[in-house]
Design an enzyme around this catalytic site. Structure first.
Site, PDB file in Angstrom:
ATOM      1  N   ASP A  75       0.848  -1.189   0.000  1.00 10.28           N
ATOM      2  CA  ASP A  75       0.000   0.000   0.000  1.00 10.28           C
ATOM      3  C   ASP A  75       0.882   1.237   0.000  1.00 10.28           C
ATOM      4  OD1 ASP A  75      -1.765   2.056   0.461  1.00 10.28           O
ATOM      5  OD2 ASP A  75      -2.664   1.197   2.271  1.00 10.28           O
ATOM      6  N   ASN A 102       2.922   6.350  -9.532  1.00 12.18           N
ATOM      7  CA  ASN A 102       1.793   6.233 -10.448  1.00 12.18           C
ATOM      8  C   ASN A 102       0.494   5.820  -9.764  1.00 12.18           C
ATOM      9  OD1 ASN A 102       0.568   5.730 -13.286  1.00 12.18           O
ATOM     10  ND2 ASN A 102       0.306   3.773 -12.233  1.00 12.18           N
ATOM     11  N   TYR A 168     -10.089  13.670  -5.450  1.00 20.96           N
ATOM     12  CA  TYR A 168      -9.149  13.333  -6.521  1.00 20.96           C
ATOM     13  C   TYR A 168      -8.523  14.588  -7.121  1.00 20.96           C
ATOM     14  CZ  TYR A 168      -7.494  11.250 -10.933  1.00 20.96           C
ATOM     15  OH  TYR A 168      -6.727  10.843 -11.990  1.00 20.96           O
TER      16      TYR A 168
END
Length: 271
Positions: A75, A102, A168
């Site tokens: 993670d 990424n 986001y």
């Protein structure tokens, strides 16, 4: 477009170098990892939820194309996870030259209804993960007195607001400024830090959305080039940015988006 038929060696300076690519089990990350493999690089694949058989398939394809690869489940939103990825790189290949931040994901919801734990999770992976990966890579480069490359995957939503995806968009806006700030901070040490900001792509995460013809048309209409991109388009830019051909570039965010950040509403002289 078949990746196997597309990638060819372009950058001899990358041969034998070691790269970490977080979130590389599919989509953009997989394309970058496989392109690196075709350049003869050592690649550490990172994943968290993917099927182990799929990961072994990616390793096989990288090694078939002339590279070497190992994988680590971790993670990136935790220090322990990022340390495990770094340790795997050193254990397998003995060094580190490139770190690609990424890994990322998104959660949709009206901002006033989003639960704090969901907000935190997006920030942890999409922004904290970039900080943690960058930190451990820079420490390696400084310790070994060597130049290095860090590449962050951002998004067109680092500059385009995206309602119902506030976490986001906020994380990606943070990636944009973090890239600039760290690039300036470490430029005199020979450490280059750049970002790529993809637009709409044919990725597994978008497959369900683009399967709806109306959604696909709506998306395509927003893109000046009138086509949805491919992860290979992003991988090409990513591998070029870490090569010696881009050796005078740092602190840059490269938009790979078919022109969607150019305010397509004004295309044709409208407005």
């Amino acid at each position: 477009m078949d990746m196997a038929d597309y990638f060819t060696t372009r950058y001899p300076d990358l041969h034998g170098k070691t790269a970490v690519v977080t979130g590389s089990s599919s989509g953009i990350g997989e394309a970058i990892a496989r392109h690196m493999g075709s350049e003869g690089m050592n690649v550490v694949i990172n994943y968290y939820t993917a099927d182990d058989r799929a990961i072994q398939g990616i390793i096989y394809l990288i090694e078939e194309s002339g590279g070497h690869a190992v994988a680590v489940k971790a993670d990136v939103g935790t220090e322990e996870g990022v340390q495990a990825i770094y340790d795997k790189a050193i254990e397998a290949f003995g060094d580190l030259d490139v770190w690609v931040n990424n890994a990322g994901f998104e959660i949709q919801g009206d901002t006033h209804t989003v639960e704090y734990k969901d907000w935190q999770r997006v920030i942890h992976v999409d922004l904290d993960g970039v900080f943690l990966g960058t930190k451990i890579a820079i420490n390696h480069f400084i310790k070994h007195n060597k130049p290095g490359n860090i590449l962050n995957t951002s998004s067109i939503h680092d500059v385009i607001p995206w309602p119902t995806y506030a976490s986001y968009s906020t994380a990606k806006a943070g990636v944009l400024m973090f890239t600039k700030t760290t690039a300036l901070e470490y430029a005199d040490r020979g450490i280059r830090i750049n970002a790529i900001s993809p637009g709409a792509l044919e990725t597994p995460i978008n497959a369900e959305r683009f399967a709806d013809p109306a959604v696909r048309k709506d998306t395509t209409d927003m893109i000046p080039m009138k086509k949805i991109g491919d992860p290979i388009d992003v991988a090409n830019a990513a591998v070029w940015l870490i090569s010696s051909e881009a050796s005078y570039i740092t602190g840059t965010t490269l938009y790979i988006d078919g022109g969607i950040t150019l305010y397509n509403e004004f295309q044709g002289g409208r407005g």
